[in-house]
Each structure stands twice: as C-alpha cells, then as structure tokens.
Design an enzyme around this catalytic site. Structure first.
Site, PDB file in Angstrom:
ATOM      1  N   ASP A 328       0.822  -1.202   0.000  1.00 55.07           N
ATOM      2  CA  ASP A 328       0.000   0.000   0.000  1.00 55.07           C
ATOM      3  C   ASP A 328       0.862   1.260   0.000  1.00 55.07           C
ATOM      4  O   ASP A 328       1.938   1.298   0.598  1.00 55.07           O
ATOM      5  CB  ASP A 328      -0.889  -0.012   1.249  1.00 55.07           C
ATOM      6  CG  ASP A 328      -1.819   1.175   1.327  1.00 55.07           C
ATOM      7  OD1 ASP A 328      -2.662   1.322   0.432  1.00 55.07           O
ATOM      8  OD2 ASP A 328      -1.688   1.959   2.292  1.00 55.07           O
ATOM      9  N   GLU A 381       0.945  -0.474  -5.187  1.00 53.95           N
ATOM     10  CA  GLU A 381       0.018   0.624  -5.419  1.00 53.95           C
ATOM     11  C   GLU A 381       0.888   1.878  -5.534  1.00 53.95           C
ATOM     12  O   GLU A 381       1.287   2.462  -4.530  1.00 53.95           O
ATOM     13  CB  GLU A 381      -0.982   0.780  -4.265  1.00 53.95           C
ATOM     14  CG  GLU A 381      -2.016   1.855  -4.556  1.00 53.95           C
ATOM     15  CD  GLU A 381      -2.561   2.531  -3.313  1.00 53.95           C
ATOM     16  OE1 GLU A 381      -3.611   3.185  -3.424  1.00 53.95           O
ATOM     17  OE2 GLU A 381      -1.949   2.438  -2.242  1.00 53.95           O
TER      18      GLU A 381
END
Length: 650
Positions: A328, A381
C-alpha cells in the site's frame, strides 16, 4: 474470546516501589549469541522466531520465552495471566537492545503485555510488536500462541509466470457477507464456506484481502495496523485464518494480502515511541509524520526497523502460505516531499526528493522474498512515474512483479463518465494507455478506492439514464478485461452496486433479484472464464507485439477496435467497442484472418441485460483489405457495447 483484565495505569513511584520477584528461571538466556548479533545488525531473516512469545524448553523445563526490542527503556517488565498481572522484571541484552525473560508458568493461551518504563521514568503498557494473536479491539493484550510451524520447503512452488491469467477479486472481509446478521462480523470459517466457492464460481483466480493485520480502528479498513504479525481477532483465531488460506488453495484460488509498511497509527499501546523514544518512527515530524493520515512513518534507515518489516513480509508467506502481497501507498514511501509543502520536508543527502532508505527497504524486501519464498508475488500501489517499479533489483528496479496502473484507471473512468455526445473530443483517454502499457507489468485496478469518500459507485459514475449506465458499465468491464494488463475488481462491482461501499454493512446482495443487476454479475463471470480460456488475452500480456490497433482514429463515432494475439492463429481475439448509444449498421472492420469469426462475447446480449443487438453470433471476413489487414467484415455494432470475436464458426 476470553478478555485479558485491564491493567491499571500506575505512577512511576508506585511501580518502582513494587517488590519484583525474579523467578528461578528468569536468568536463563533465550537469545543465542548468533541471534543477538543478527538482531543487532538487522539481518535476522526470521526475527519472529526469537522476538515475541515462544513456548519452548530451557534447561529441560517447559515454559514461555518472551523477548522485546526496547533499547532505550529504563526497565521492561512482563505482566500477564501467568503472574496475576503483577510486573516481572525482564533482562536486557545490551548488545542488541532486547529485553528477555523465560517464564515456566506461562503457557499457550495466556494473555500478556509489556510494562515499559521510559527514559523519563513514566510507564506505559505496550502490546508485543511480534504478537501473533491479540485481543479483540478495543482490548490490546497479546496472547501466547502455539509453537510456530516449520517453514515450507525452501523455495516452494515456482514464481508465478507473467503469462498466466490474473483476475483478482478485492475483498474487505468484514463487509462482503454477514451470515450471522447485519451487526455481526463474519468469521474466517464463514468466509471459507461462502467466499471461496463464490470466487471460484465467478472465475476469479486470486482473492486480495484488504489488510488483515490487527488494527484498532475498524473504519480504517486495516490500513492503520498496530499488530503486523497478528491476523485481526475480529474474524477468529490465527488457526481459522490459516484454514481459510488452505481452503482457497485447495479450490484453486491464490491469496494476496494488502500489506502496509508505509506508516502506522499513533495509538499509545502500539509502536509509537515504544521505549520512550522515536524507535520505529523518525523523531523529526518532517520525516516521521504523515499529514494526510495523521500517522507515523517508519524509519527505514534503521536496521532493526527494516528487519521488523522485511521479516513481516516473509512471515505471512511462510507461516500462512499466502501467495502475494500488495504493498500500500508506495508513492508515499518513495518521495520525501510526498503531500508536503515546500519547507516541510528534508531532502536526501544529494538534495533531492527521493527517499533512498525506503527504496533500499523495498529492494531488500524483494531480495529476501525472491531468495526465501520465490513463489510469492508482489504488487505496488504506486501512482507516479517512478521508473522501473517492476524492474529486477539487480537491474536497478524495485523488484515488484506488478504495478497498479492508476493512469489507465483515471483516464478510463473519466471517459465513461462523459456524455457520449462529448466522447469524440476525448478519444485519447482510451488510447493513451497503450503508449506506456508495456513499460511496467501492470494491473488494471477498479479498486475500493474508487467507490468511497464521496466518489460514488462505479455504476453511479457512468453517464446517462439507468439503462445507459448499466450498458456503459458492462462495456467498461469488457474493455478492461480485453486491455493488456492483469485485472482487479473490488467486491460489489459485479453487482452493479448503485451506492458507495459501506464497511459497516454487507454487500447489497438483494440487487440480484433484479435481472439487470444479475445480468452484470453473469457478464463478470463470463468475462473471467473467457479471459482465462483465451490465451490471446493473457499469454503474451507483456509482449508489445501481441497488441494491434485496428480502428484507433474513429473519434467521431467513438468506435475503437484492436486485436490481441496469442501463440497460434486460432488464439486471436478481436475487440470492437461502440461507445455511443447508436446502433451502427454495416460498420466495416479490418481483420487479421479470413473466414468465419464468432462472437465470443457481446455485452449487449440479453443474458447480461442488454438489448440483444448483434450479428447472429458470427460474421464472415471477405477478401477486402482494410485497416492494414488483408480481410474485413461488416458488423452491426450494438449500442454502448463491446464485442469479442475469435476465428472460426463457433
């Protein structure tokens, strides 16, 4: 779940005057000299095997060894069920800053905390950073767990090849389905029973779970974790999570976990100022505080912190058998000025904005995973133009296997939100992605981030009345599945959910009583199965020569067509999109092969809730050159729809 008793906060004077009785076994050393050296250097491949709580035998006596890194603490004491929550002094190994204690009375199932006396003399009760099970929030005690299972045979299965299909179903475990009632959390056993067979039936290849590490704030969806080594207690025990993973594997699904090494919350019981100093985080808020999320940033330049995080990546793969990690907020790690105004960030040693320590950390994660768990897949990401995110570490890349293609996502959703009458002026929004589609190994994400915080649902983003919105949504999905790149859909997308995702409720499954919504689910199921069975759509995904535009310049009619090539003639898939609500009769498209072509998929089919405009299932390509091809065929293009065609009579 049995709840640990609350530990009263006491003053430093009260704590210091308590009589602390050291048990006979307290002087026994749990950490060997090699462990001490490896922990001090930040090179212990599996730090979870020595730090935390471990049922073991020392000098022939069974008990539990506890160890915690807190180098600047004045004293660390252990409290738990085994000592009636009365503090028991631990011993410092100054060579590595770890406090340890062997407690014969402690056993599996006991709850415990660390009572840390900080440099100013104050006390704070801390959760074990290496806890493998913790209390149900808001409780935060750690639990002594069963002994760790031995790692799988080194290497395990081979690394996932880039030519295999990847259709990811992104899931928030707490809100997919709630079989126990609207106000109950599903257990891992519930998800084993319901989610696994559903994902298999829908044709997905992977389940990606929003973070499952323990997190005190449910509404963070797991992205503010405090217990990186503990599956959240909200869904059951660590053993039940392991059963879930194993059942998914037995059904042919792979499991990806969202992993959050970028930042952590400020909760006092967790990592923040763990020993009274900025231990896991940077001391200077210009490096150590995330303005966007009010969280703390790991000090990636500190050996022991990197060891904690790198070890955690390996832990989930080895101890639970997960197949991959989606990392993330990578962009926030790569740049020191991420979301910071001028003057509120510290440049690197060369005066630039790149975070060299975070870059080194990400490379180390991949070096360790590729060496110790080569079957594991990683996804980033990452939303910037940082070069070679999916490049090999040895060649200067970060080492990821895949990168989310945020540019494709933003452009594509922007286009489909346009009234079709205006799309002719923005044709490049759908074509531009092919200018860079093969610079990285991309995943095309329609993720949870696009259906929260006032952004509306995917269906709600589509232009037009309800019929046109549904038609646009079906066309969007078929466009994505045909486009180069792996696929990701967040749960609820297959239901054509009209509202934003709500983490406090299950998905609106009642929508499937409406044939229009059931038709979208049917389409997603077929997209997955056809995508997996058609080699042209995945076998040469990273090969730029496997894609060819056939119609790229018909902006006035908002028509596009391209070919995807596999390794054989019969593999070829031609994709035609008509993105206006007008039926186009006699529209001629050049084709790479002569003879019959059959409609493999038509998003306007009545099976999917469409108007059933099409070509009676097939067309005949004749010897009339067009669009750089020797053959061509005349089509009836359905409105706001995408066709997939393959050679043969079907």
């Amino acid at each position: 779940m049995t709840t640990a008793p609350s530990v009263p906060a006491t003053s430093s004077t009260e704590q210091d005057t308590d009589a602390v009785h050291l048990s006979e076994g307290s002087a026994r050393q749990w950490l060997g000299e090699t462990d001490v050296w490896l922990l001090a250097e930040g090179k212990h491949l599996r730090p979870w095997q020595k730090l935390g709580a471990h049922v073991t035998q020392l000098d022939g006596e069974t008990g539990t060894a506890f160890a915690v890194w807190a180098p600047h603490a004045r004293q660390v004491r252990l409290v738990g069920d085994f000592n009636q929550w009365q503090p028991q002094a631990m011993q410092l190994r100054p060579e590595c800053g770890v406090w340890e204690l062997f407690v014969p009375e402690a056993s599996v199932g006991d709850w415990y905390k660390f009572d840390v006396q900080r440099s100013d003399g104050s006390h704070v009760f801390k959760t074990d950073p290496y806890a493998r099970e913790t209390e149900l929030p808001p409780g935060n005690a750690a639990r002594v767990c069963e002994p760790l299972r031995a790692p799988a045979e080194r290497g395990g299965a081979c690394h996932e090849r880039p030519d295999v299909p990847m259709a990811i179903y992104e899931v928030h475990a707490g809100s997919w389905r709630r079989p126990g009632g609207a106000h109950t959390m599903p257990t891992w056993d519930d998800l084993t029973t319901h989610l696994v067979p559903y994902a298999v039936d829908m044709g997905f290849t992977h389940l990606e779970l929003l973070p499952v590490s323990e997190h005190p704030f449910y509404a963070s969806w797991g992205y503010q974790p405090t217990g990186l080594y503990a599956p959240t207690a909200r869904h059951g025990s660590p053993a039940s999570f392991r059963r879930f993973v194993q059942t998914a594997h037995d059904a042919g699904l792979k499991i990806i976990l969202d992993w959050v090494p970028a930042h952590f919350p400020t909760d006092e019981h967790a990592l923040a100022r763990f020993d009274g100093t900025a231990l896991y985080e940077h001391a200077d808020p210009r490096e150590g505080f995330h303005r966007d999320w009010n969280t703390l940033i790991y000090n990636f330049g500190r050996f022991e912190v990197r060891n904690f995080l790198v070890g955690n990546a390996l832990f989930w793969v080895e101890q639970y058998g997960v197949d991959g990690l989606r990392v993330d907020a990578v962009a926030s790690m790569l740049y020191r000025d991420y979301s910071r105004p001028a003057g509120e960030w510290i440049p690197n040693e060369h005066g630039g904005r790149e975070n060299y320590e975070a870059i080194a950390f990400l490379r180390e994660v991949h070096e360790v995973l590729h060496q110790e768990a080569p079957r594991a897949t990683t996804l980033a990401e990452e939303s910037t133009a940082f070069a070679r995110v999916t490049g090999p570490v040895a060649e200067g890349g970060l080492g990821f296997d895949h990168k989310w293609n945020m540019g494709w996502m933003h452009d594509t959703l922007w286009y489909f939100a346009l009234d079709p009458i205006h799309r002719r002026w923005h044709h490049n929004k759908l074509t531009f992605a092919m200018m860079y589609a093969h610079t990285e190994d991309y995943v095309l994400p329609l993720s949870h981030d696009e259906v929260v915080h006032g952004k509306g649902s995917l269906l709600g983003k589509m232009a037009g009345d309800r019929w046109q919105q549904l038609a646009n949504l079906r066309a969007l999905y078929a466009w994505m599945y045909a486009h180069p790149g792996k696929k990701l859909l967040f749960m609820g997308a297959e239901l054509a959910q009209p509202t934003e995702w709500e983490h406090d409720a299950e998905l609106p499954w009642h929508l499937l009583q409406d044939p229009a919504h059931a038709g979208v689910q049917h389409l997603v199921r077929d997209l997955n199965h056809v995508y997996r069975s058609a080699p042209a759509l995945h076998a040469r995904d990273t090969d730029p020569y496997s894609f060819q535009w056939l119609v790229v310049d018909d902006a006035d009619q908002s028509v596009l067509a391209f070919a995807r090539y596999g390794h054989a003639l019969e593999d070829t898939v031609v994709v035609i999109a008509n993105l206006t609500p007008l039926v186009r009769h006699g529209y001629r498209v050049g084709l790479p092969h002569g003879g019959h072509w059959h409609e493999r998929l038509n998003t306007d089919s009545s099976h999917y809730g469409g108007s059933n405009v099409g070509n009676h299932g097939r067309v005949l390509a004749d010897d009339a050159a067009l669009h750089g091809q020797r053959w061509s065929a005349s089509f009836k293009l359905p409105p706001l729809a995408v066709l997939w065609l393959q050679p043969g009579a079907g």
